[in-house]
Every structure is written in structure tokens, then in C-alpha cells.
Design a protein around this motif. Sequence first.
Motif, PDB file in Angstrom:
ATOM      1  N   ASN A  44      62.808 -54.580 -47.270  1.00 61.49           N
ATOM      2  CA  ASN A  44      62.515 -54.068 -48.559  1.00 61.49           C
ATOM      3  C   ASN A  44      63.303 -54.544 -49.687  1.00 61.49           C
ATOM      4  OD1 ASN A  44      61.020 -52.388 -47.258  1.00 61.49           O
ATOM      5  ND2 ASN A  44      62.648 -50.672 -46.885  1.00 61.49           N
TER       6      ASN A  44
ATOM      7  N   LEU B  65      71.545 -49.890 -47.998  1.00 57.09           N
ATOM      8  CA  LEU B  65      71.522 -50.866 -47.105  1.00 57.09           C
ATOM      9  C   LEU B  65      73.048 -50.846 -46.977  1.00 57.09           C
ATOM     10  CD1 LEU B  65      70.785 -53.320 -45.476  1.00 57.09           C
ATOM     11  CD2 LEU B  65      70.970 -54.663 -47.633  1.00 57.09           C
TER      12      LEU B  65
ATOM     13  N   GLU C  90      73.465 -46.074 -31.140  1.00 57.17           N
ATOM     14  CA  GLU C  90      73.613 -46.160 -32.630  1.00 57.17           C
ATOM     15  C   GLU C  90      73.657 -47.385 -33.053  1.00 57.17           C
ATOM     16  OE1 GLU C  90      77.237 -43.923 -33.451  1.00 57.17           O
ATOM     17  OE2 GLU C  90      76.403 -41.783 -33.182  1.00 57.17           O
TER      18      GLU C  90
ATOM     19  N   VAL D 159      74.315 -47.973 -44.550  1.00 53.04           N
ATOM     20  CA  VAL D 159      73.721 -48.214 -43.102  1.00 53.04           C
ATOM     21  C   VAL D 159      74.517 -49.338 -42.453  1.00 53.04           C
ATOM     22  CG1 VAL D 159      71.854 -48.745 -41.532  1.00 53.04           C
ATOM     23  CG2 VAL D 159      71.542 -47.465 -43.664  1.00 53.04           C
TER      24      VAL D 159
ATOM     25  N   LYS E 206      68.152 -51.635 -36.347  1.00 54.10           N
ATOM     26  CA  LYS E 206      66.779 -51.649 -37.124  1.00 54.10           C
ATOM     27  C   LYS E 206      66.616 -51.258 -38.510  1.00 54.10           C
ATOM     28  CE  LYS E 206      64.747 -50.795 -32.549  1.00 54.10           C
ATOM     29  NZ  LYS E 206      63.864 -49.707 -31.761  1.00 54.10           N
ATOM     30  N   SER E 207      67.609 -50.063 -38.869  1.00 52.95           N
ATOM     31  CA  SER E 207      67.379 -49.801 -40.073  1.00 52.95           C
ATOM     32  C   SER E 207      67.864 -50.819 -41.076  1.00 52.95           C
ATOM     33  CB  SER E 207      68.241 -48.601 -40.304  1.00 52.95           C
ATOM     34  OG  SER E 207      67.680 -47.473 -39.540  1.00 52.95           O
ATOM     35  N   VAL E 208      69.040 -51.441 -40.755  1.00 47.44           N
ATOM     36  CA  VAL E 208      69.435 -52.607 -41.595  1.00 47.44           C
ATOM     37  C   VAL E 208      68.455 -53.629 -41.784  1.00 47.44           C
ATOM     38  CG1 VAL E 208      71.215 -54.556 -41.519  1.00 47.44           C
ATOM     39  CG2 VAL E 208      71.938 -52.241 -41.115  1.00 47.44           C
ATOM     40  N   SER E 209      67.646 -54.064 -40.646  1.00 46.89           N
ATOM     41  CA  SER E 209      66.567 -55.110 -40.864  1.00 46.89           C
ATOM     42  C   SER E 209      65.687 -54.576 -41.547  1.00 46.89           C
ATOM     43  CB  SER E 209      66.199 -55.188 -39.412  1.00 46.89           C
ATOM     44  OG  SER E 209      64.940 -56.315 -39.358  1.00 46.89           O
ATOM     45  N   GLN E 210      65.080 -53.321 -41.590  1.00 49.80           N
ATOM     46  CA  GLN E 210      64.149 -52.681 -42.335  1.00 49.80           C
ATOM     47  C   GLN E 210      64.566 -52.935 -43.900  1.00 49.80           C
ATOM     48  OE1 GLN E 210      60.855 -52.088 -41.498  1.00 49.80           O
ATOM     49  NE2 GLN E 210      60.432 -51.791 -43.702  1.00 49.80           N
ATOM     50  N   LEU E 211      65.644 -52.276 -44.291  1.00 43.66           N
ATOM     51  CA  LEU E 211      66.348 -52.220 -45.447  1.00 43.66           C
ATOM     52  C   LEU E 211      66.159 -53.651 -46.225  1.00 43.66           C
ATOM     53  CD1 LEU E 211      68.850 -49.575 -45.214  1.00 43.66           C
ATOM     54  CD2 LEU E 211      66.786 -49.462 -46.644  1.00 43.66           C
TER      55      LEU E 211
ATOM     56  N   LYS F  98      69.910 -48.399 -33.448  1.00 45.86           N
ATOM     57  CA  LYS F  98      69.145 -47.764 -34.338  1.00 45.86           C
ATOM     58  C   LYS F  98      69.626 -48.105 -35.693  1.00 45.86           C
ATOM     59  CE  LYS F  98      70.630 -43.449 -35.484  1.00 45.86           C
ATOM     60  NZ  LYS F  98      70.927 -42.245 -35.412  1.00 45.86           N
ATOM     61  N   PHE F  99      71.000 -48.311 -35.855  1.00 46.98           N
ATOM     62  CA  PHE F  99      71.484 -48.909 -37.382  1.00 46.98           C
ATOM     63  C   PHE F  99      70.785 -49.994 -37.604  1.00 46.98           C
ATOM     64  CE2 PHE F  99      74.864 -45.637 -36.812  1.00 46.98           C
ATOM     65  CZ  PHE F  99      74.380 -44.455 -37.417  1.00 46.98           C
TER      66      PHE F  99
END
Length: 232
Positions: free
Chosen positions: A130, A47, A116, A50, A122-127, A119-120
Motif C-alpha cells: 500500500n 507499517l 503471530e 506492525v 503478512k500485514s507488513v507485506s500488505q502495508l 500474521k504480522f
Amino acid sequence: MNIFKRLFNVGKAEAHSAIDKMEDPIKMTEQGIKDMKGDLGEALEGLAQVKAMLIRSQNEKVQFETKAKDYQNKAMLILQKVGKEELSNADGDRLATEALVKKEENAEHANRCTVEVEKFSKSVSQLETNVNVLRNNISKWENELKTLKARVKVSKATKNLNKQMAAIDSSSTVNMLEKMKEKVTEEEALAEAYGDIANESKSIDEELDKVLDGKQINAENDLEALKKKMGL
């Protein structure tokens, strides 16, 4: 990430199947929590990485957008100089064109950074989701572990007590009590017998004394009669 698989394995710690396999539920739960904490550490590290890339892309986007606007302004200023005849048409067109080319290059970089950033993000939100799931599960299973340890203590104490109770031979205890009763009865009877003997001994002495006292009285009576007979 095999977190859900691990959660399932930890959940089996309290299942009958685990007990049938002679597996220790507490050790399984502790290991599951340890694994989840390891996953949490990896997730937090990922996290952070990212987020760092997101921040860098956001900063680069701002920089490229700023440069694109700057080259746009430069092209306009050059054209203004051409209009004021401070610069020839040929040089003005060449320099303005170069400025606009630079503007387009920076605009493309800004657009790439925008992609970017999305994309990042969305990745931060998903991480982050989790990480929150991991934290909640760790807290949940740590509470479950406390409860499980308490239950184990109670069950062990109960088992030991029941084991001790089961080890007591009720029939031998009853026999022992009966023997004690018989012994007490014998002692009571013996005490009563000694009392009777003492009373018997006392009665004989009293009888002897009575008889002896009677003879003494008779002797005295005979003495008085003899004295009368002799005129004394």
C-alpha cells in the motif's frame, strides 16, 4: 483506507464533468495529493507499528524456544543425576516433570509467537504494498499537476492573446488606413498646387521682365535714329 476513492476523485479533476461544475482542476488535484500524502503518513505509521510487533514476536519466539530447550536439558540432567544416584528417584521424577512442564509452556508460547510472526509478516507485506502504491500515485499525480499547471498557463496566455485579437475592430482599422491615404493624397495634391503657383509666379515675372526689356531696347533704337536724323 479510501485511497482508491480519492484517486478517482483526483482523476475527475481533468474530467469535463468537473469543468462543467466550475470546479478548479488544479485545486482538486492539489487537494487529492494532499490527502494521499496524509494517507501515506498514516500508512507509514501503521507499517512501523506492525513491524515493531513483528520484531517483538520474532524475539519472543527465539526466547521461548531457547527456554524450552533449556528446560529440556535440565530434565535430562536431573535424570542423569538420578542414574548416578546423586538424586533420589522421587525427587528426580518430580523435578524432571516440572522441567518438562516448563518446557511445554515455553514451547506453546513459541508456537503462539510463530503464528503471530506469520500474521504480522503478512500485514507488513500488505502495508508495504500500500505504501508503494501511495508513493507511486503521489509521484504520478505530482507530475500530472506540473503538466496541468503548464497547460493552464499556456491556455491562459492563448486566451488573453485571442481576446486581444478579438477586441481589435478590423473595419475601423481599415477605415483609419483609408483616411490616412486620403490625407496623404490631399497633402500631395496641395504640394503640387503650391508648386504650380510658384511656377506661375515665376513665369509672370519672366514675362514682365521680357516686356520691360523690350521697351528699353525700343527706346534705345529710337534714340539712335533721332541722333542720326539730327546729324549727331
